[in-house]
Write a protein that holds these residues in place. Structure first.
Motif, PDB file in Angstrom:
ATOM      1  N   HIS B  42      -6.792 -31.447 -50.166  1.00 43.76           N
ATOM      2  CA  HIS B  42      -5.534 -31.959 -50.718  1.00 43.76           C
ATOM      3  C   HIS B  42      -4.656 -32.602 -49.649  1.00 43.76           C
ATOM      4  N   VAL B  43      -5.199 -33.586 -48.983  1.00 41.87           N
ATOM      5  CA  VAL B  43      -4.446 -34.251 -47.922  1.00 41.87           C
ATOM      6  C   VAL B  43      -3.517 -35.306 -48.526  1.00 41.87           C
ATOM      7  N   ASN B  44      -2.208 -35.119 -48.326  1.00 44.00           N
ATOM      8  CA  ASN B  44      -1.217 -36.133 -48.683  1.00 44.00           C
ATOM      9  C   ASN B  44      -0.714 -36.732 -47.389  1.00 44.00           C
ATOM     10  N   THR B 236       0.136 -36.409 -37.292  1.00 44.89           N
ATOM     11  CA  THR B 236      -0.235 -35.467 -38.342  1.00 44.89           C
ATOM     12  C   THR B 236      -1.298 -34.542 -37.759  1.00 44.89           C
ATOM     13  N   VAL B 237      -1.134 -33.250 -37.965  1.00 48.21           N
ATOM     14  CA  VAL B 237      -2.109 -32.300 -37.448  1.00 48.21           C
ATOM     15  C   VAL B 237      -2.975 -31.797 -38.596  1.00 48.21           C
ATOM     16  N   LEU B 238      -4.276 -31.996 -38.459  1.00 50.17           N
ATOM     17  CA  LEU B 238      -5.222 -31.482 -39.448  1.00 50.17           C
ATOM     18  C   LEU B 238      -5.821 -30.191 -38.907  1.00 50.17           C
ATOM     19  N   HIS B 239      -6.003 -29.241 -39.825  1.00 52.25           N
ATOM     20  CA  HIS B 239      -6.617 -27.976 -39.436  1.00 52.25           C
ATOM     21  C   HIS B 239      -7.449 -27.498 -40.624  1.00 52.25           C
ATOM     22  N   TYR B 240      -8.727 -27.310 -40.397  1.00 47.00           N
ATOM     23  CA  TYR B 240      -9.640 -26.976 -41.495  1.00 47.00           C
ATOM     24  C   TYR B 240      -9.445 -27.877 -42.712  1.00 47.00           C
ATOM     25  N   GLY B 241      -9.266 -29.162 -42.458  1.00 44.58           N
ATOM     26  CA  GLY B 241      -9.204 -30.130 -43.555  1.00 44.58           C
ATOM     27  C   GLY B 241      -7.863 -30.229 -44.245  1.00 44.58           C
ATOM     28  N   ALA B 242      -6.882 -29.393 -43.843  1.00 40.31           N
ATOM     29  CA  ALA B 242      -5.579 -29.445 -44.493  1.00 40.31           C
ATOM     30  C   ALA B 242      -4.521 -29.894 -43.488  1.00 40.31           C
ATOM     31  N   VAL B 243      -3.438 -30.495 -43.998  1.00 39.60           N
ATOM     32  CA  VAL B 243      -2.359 -30.915 -43.114  1.00 39.60           C
ATOM     33  C   VAL B 243      -1.577 -29.668 -42.686  1.00 39.60           C
ATOM     34  N   LEU B 244      -1.535 -29.456 -41.362  1.00 44.11           N
ATOM     35  CA  LEU B 244      -0.855 -28.274 -40.828  1.00 44.11           C
ATOM     36  C   LEU B 244       0.588 -28.614 -40.489  1.00 44.11           C
ATOM     37  N   ALA B 245       0.795 -29.816 -39.974  1.00 45.42           N
ATOM     38  CA  ALA B 245       2.143 -30.217 -39.576  1.00 45.42           C
ATOM     39  C   ALA B 245       2.210 -31.726 -39.486  1.00 45.42           C
ATOM     40  N   GLU B 246       3.432 -32.233 -39.539  1.00 46.29           N
ATOM     41  CA  GLU B 246       3.637 -33.662 -39.479  1.00 46.29           C
ATOM     42  C   GLU B 246       4.959 -33.915 -38.791  1.00 46.29           C
ATOM     43  N   GLY B 247       5.055 -34.926 -37.938  1.00 49.71           N
ATOM     44  CA  GLY B 247       6.342 -35.201 -37.311  1.00 49.71           C
ATOM     45  C   GLY B 247       6.218 -36.120 -36.116  1.00 49.71           C
TER      46      GLY B 247
END
Ligand SMILES: Nc1ncnc2c1ncn2[C@@H]1O[C@H](COP(=O)(O)OP(=O)(O)O)[C@@H](O)[C@H]1O
Ligand SMILES: [Mg+2]
Lengths: 317, 265
Positions: B42-44, B236-247
C-alpha cells in the motif's frame, strides 16, 4: 575511410556479379544449374539471417515460406493461361506472406527455443497439409509445370532458356541482397539488432518489440518465398519434400557455416555446403554424410563466426 | 451521500493536476506480492514536478521493485499509478517509456557489443524514424545529433565510437543515464546510479544529476546517504515494502524510527 570502405564493397560486389553473369557462358549445363541453385539456396539462407543473425531468433520454419512460395508459383503457372512469370511471382509472394503472417502472429510472442519450436511445428503443419491434400497439391508426386516466358507486354518477350533464367535469378538475388543489406542498416534494422543484444532494454527505451519481430518474420518469410518461386522456375516442379523441415535445418546450417549476421555469409555457407556435398557424394556414394557432418562440426568448433568471419579476421591479420 | 459519478471521475483526475502541488507521478495503495512476500505494501507516494525525490531503505525494502512497477516491468497486485494525470497502471514498458518515464538500472543494462553512440542513438531513435526501412540510419542526422548531445551532457562524447563493453564500470553507469536522457523523459528514475563507483566518480555523477535536474523531475534510489542528502529535496523511506517515513533530508535524519531501522546500521 568510410568512402574507401564503400569503394571496396562496390568493387567486390561488381566483380562477383560479373563472374556470376559470365558463369553460364563458360560452365557446362550441370554446373550452370549448380550455380543457379546455390544462388537460390543462398537467398533462402540470407532471408533467414534476418531472423537468426540480426534479430536473434532461430527459425526452423523457413521451409514453409520457401515451399509456399514454390506452390504459389505453381498455382499461378497451372491455372493462368498463358503462364505469366510476374503472376507466378505475385502468387508465390502472397502465399509466403500469408504463411509468414500466421507464423509471425503466433510465434513472436515466444522466445528462444520456444520460438524455434513453434516455427518448426508450423512448417510441419503445412508439410502435412500439402502432402495429404492430393487433389490440389498433387500430394507426394507434387506438381509439374512449364516455365513461363520472361516478358513485359509491348517491351520484350524472351523464352526463359537456362542461361536467361540464370541471369534472372542472379538479378533477383543480387537485388534482394542489396535491399536486405539496406534494411539491416536502416533504423528498423538497428532496432532488430538492439532486440538481439538486449530485448528487455529495447522495450524499456520505448520499442514495441513484438511488432518489430512480426515485421522481421514477415520480411524474412517474403524473401524465403521469393527463393521458393525461383526454385519452382528452375526445376519446373513443386514437391512436398521442399516444405519438409530438413530444408529448414539446412538453411540454419548454411547460416552457421557461412557466418550469421553478415547476409553474404549464408550464401557462402550454402555454396560451401552444396559443393562439399556434391564432391563427397561422388567419391563416397551413400556414406558422404559422415565426412560432411565431421566438416560441419569442425567449422562450428574452429570457426565459431563461420567461414566469412574467419576469412575476415584472416585478411585483417 | 450520493455523489455524481461524472464529478467523482473528474475530481480524481484533478487531484493529479492541482491537488498535491501538481504531482507528476503518484501511486495509490501500490501493492505487489510475490507468493507470500509482500514486496510493496500500500505505497502512497508522489513526486512533484521539477523536484528531486529520493527513496531510501535497507536492502530488500522493495526499492527496485517499486521502479519495476513504475516502468511496467512488473504488474502490481493492486493499486494504481498515475503519471501526468493519466492512469498508467499495467501498461507495458515501451508505452510507459513513450509517455515520458525513463530509468537507469541498478545492474548495468546496456547493449554491450554496440558502441556508446549506438546505445544512445537507438534510444533517441525510439521517438522518431524507427519504422524507416530503406534509408541508412546514419542519414538521420537529427537523431545522431540528439545522441551526441546526450553523450556530451554526461561527458562521454570522447568515447562515442568505443564498444560499450570496453567502457569502465563507472562510464557504463553514466552511459545508462545518457540512454535514459536520449528518450527525452519528463521523469528520470535512477536506481542506485553510483553503485560500485569510486569516490571521484560518485562526485562527478552527483554533479551530473544536479545539472540534469535543472530540466527534469528526478526520482532516485540510492544507498549512499551523502548522495541522497546532497541531491534530494524530499526523501521517502521504505521498509519491508511500506512507507516508514517521508520528509526533507533534515526531517529524515532526525526521525527516530528511521534512525532505528536504517541510519544507524
Ligand atoms: N521478480 C521477483 N520475484 C520474486 N521476488 C522478488 C522479485 N523481485 C524482487 N523480489 C523480492 O522483493 C524484495 C524487494 O526486492 P528489491 O525491490 O530488489 O529490494 P531493494 O531494491 O530495495 O534492495 C526482496 O525480498 C526480493 O527478493
Ligand atoms: Mg535494488
Amino acid at each position: 575511410m568510410r568512402r574507401g570502405h564503400g569503394t571496396v564493397f562496390w568493387t567486390g560486389f561488381a566483380v562477383i556479379v560479373a563472374l556470376l553473369i559470365a558463369a553460364p557462358l563458360v560452365l557446362t549445363e550441370f554446373w550452370r544449374r549448380f550455380v543457379t541453385e546455390i544462388l537460390i539456396w543462398g537467398l533462402l539462407a540470407m532471408s533467414s539471417d534476418i531472423l537468426i543473425g540480426y534479430t536473434g531468433m532461430v527459425s526452423f520454419g523457413h521451409s514453409a515460406f520457401f515451399g509456399l512460395g514454390m506452390y504459389g508459383a505453381a498455382a499461378a503457372l497451372l491455372t493462368i493461361d498463358p503462364p505469366n512469370l510476374w503472376l507466378a511471382l505475385f502468387y508465390g509472394l502472397v502465399a509466403a506472406a500469408a504463411v509468414a503472417a500466421c507464423v509471425a502472429y503466433f510465434s513472436t510472442r515466444l522466445r528462444d527455443i520456444y520460438f524455434a519450436i513453434t516455427t518448426l511445428i508450423f512448417s510441419q503443419i503445412f508439410y502435412v497439409i500439402i502432402f495429404t491434400w492430393t487433389a490440389v497439391t498433387g500430394g507426394e508426386n507434387g506438381l509439374a509445370f512449364e516455365r513461363p516466358p520472361l516478358a513485359i507486354p509491348g517491351l520484350f518477350d524472351f523464352v526463359l532458356t537456362p542461361t536467361r533464367l540464370h541471369w534472372f535469378v542472379l538479378a533477383v538475388v543480387a537485388g534482394s541482397y542489396l535491399i536486405l543489406r539496406r534494411i539491416t542498416q536502416s533504423p528498423f534494422g538497428m532496432v532488430l539488432q538492439s532486440i538481439r543484444e538486449n530485448e528487455a532494454r529495447t522495450r524499456a527505451i520505448g520499442y514495441a518489440v513484438e511488432r518489430y519481430k512480426i515485421v522481421a518474420v514477415m520480411l524474412s518469410g517474403l524473401f524465403a518465398g521469393l527463393a521458393g518461386v525461383l526454385y519452382a522456375l528452375q526445376n519446373q516442379f513443386a514437391a512436398p519434400d521442399f516444405v519438409f523441415f530438413l530444408v529448414s535445418g539446412e538453411t540454419v546450417i548454411y547460416n552457421v557455416i557461412g557466418g550469421i549476421g553478415t547476409l553474404v555469409g549464408p550464401i557462402v555457407g550454402a555454396a560451401f555446403f552444396l559443393l562439399l556435398r556434391e564432391g563427397l557424394s561422388r567419391f563416397l556414394t551413400q556414406y558422404y554424410l559422415i565426412p560432411l557432418g565431421a566438416v560441419f562440426i569442425a567449422i562450428v568448433i574452429l570457426m565459431p563466426q563461420g567461414l566469412l568471419g574467419f576469412m575476415r579476421r584472416w585478411l585483417n591479420e | 451521500m450520493t455523489v455524481n459519478p461524472s464529478l467523482a471521475a473528474a475530481s480524481s483526475a484533478e487531484v493529479a493536476e492541482d491537488g498535491k502541488a501538481a504531482a507528476l507521478l503518484r501511486t495509490e495503495d501500490l501493492t505487489i506480492r510475490f507468493g507470500g512476500l509482500t514486496a510493496l505494501d500500500h505505497v502512497n507516494f508522489a513526486v512533484p514536478r521539477s523536484e528531486v525525490c529520493a527513496i531510501i531503505g535497507p536492502n530488500g525494502a522493495g526499492k527496485s521493485t517499486f521502479f519495476n512497477c513504475l516502468t511496467g516491468v512488473l504488474h502490481p497486485t493492486s493499486g494504481a499509478i498515475f503519471f501526468a494525470g493519466a492512469d498508467i497502471t499495467g501498461l507495458p514498458p515501451n508505452k510507459i517509456s513513450q509517455k515520458g518515464i525513463a530509468r537507469s538500472y541498478q545492474i548495468t543494462n546496456i547493449l554491450p557489443n554496440a558502441t556508446a553512440l549506438e546505445n544512445v542513438r537507438i534510444a533517441a531513435q525510439s521517438r522518431r524514424h524507427s519504422w524507416s526501412l530503406f534509408s541508412h540510419h546514419r542519414a538521420y542526422r537529427d537523431i545522431i545529433e540528439k545522441a551526441e548531445a546526450a553523450l556530451d551532457s554526461v561527458g562521454l562524447l570522447g568515447k562515442a565510437g568505443e564498444p560499450a563493453a570496453n567502457l569502465s564500470h563507472g562510464e557504463q553507469r553514466t552511459l545508462e543515464i545518457a540512454i535514459a536522457l536520449a528518450t527525452e523523459p519528463q521523469l528520470l528514475c535512477l536506481d542506485e546510479p553510483t553503485a560500485g563507483m569510486s569516490a571521484a566518480e560518485t562526485h562527478d555523477t552527483v554533479q551530473l544529476i544536479r545539472r540534469v535536474a535543472a530540466n527534469l523531475t528526478i526520482l532516485i534510489v540510492e544507498h549512499d546517504m551523502h548522495v541522497v542528502m546532497e541531491l534530494a529535496g524530499r526523501i521517502t523511506v521504505l521498509h519491508y515494502g511500506a512507507v516508514l517515513a517521508e520528509g526533507t533530508p533534515s526531517e529524515i535524519q532526525q526521525n527516530p524510527r528511521v534512525i532505528e531501522v536504517y541510519l544507524k546500521t
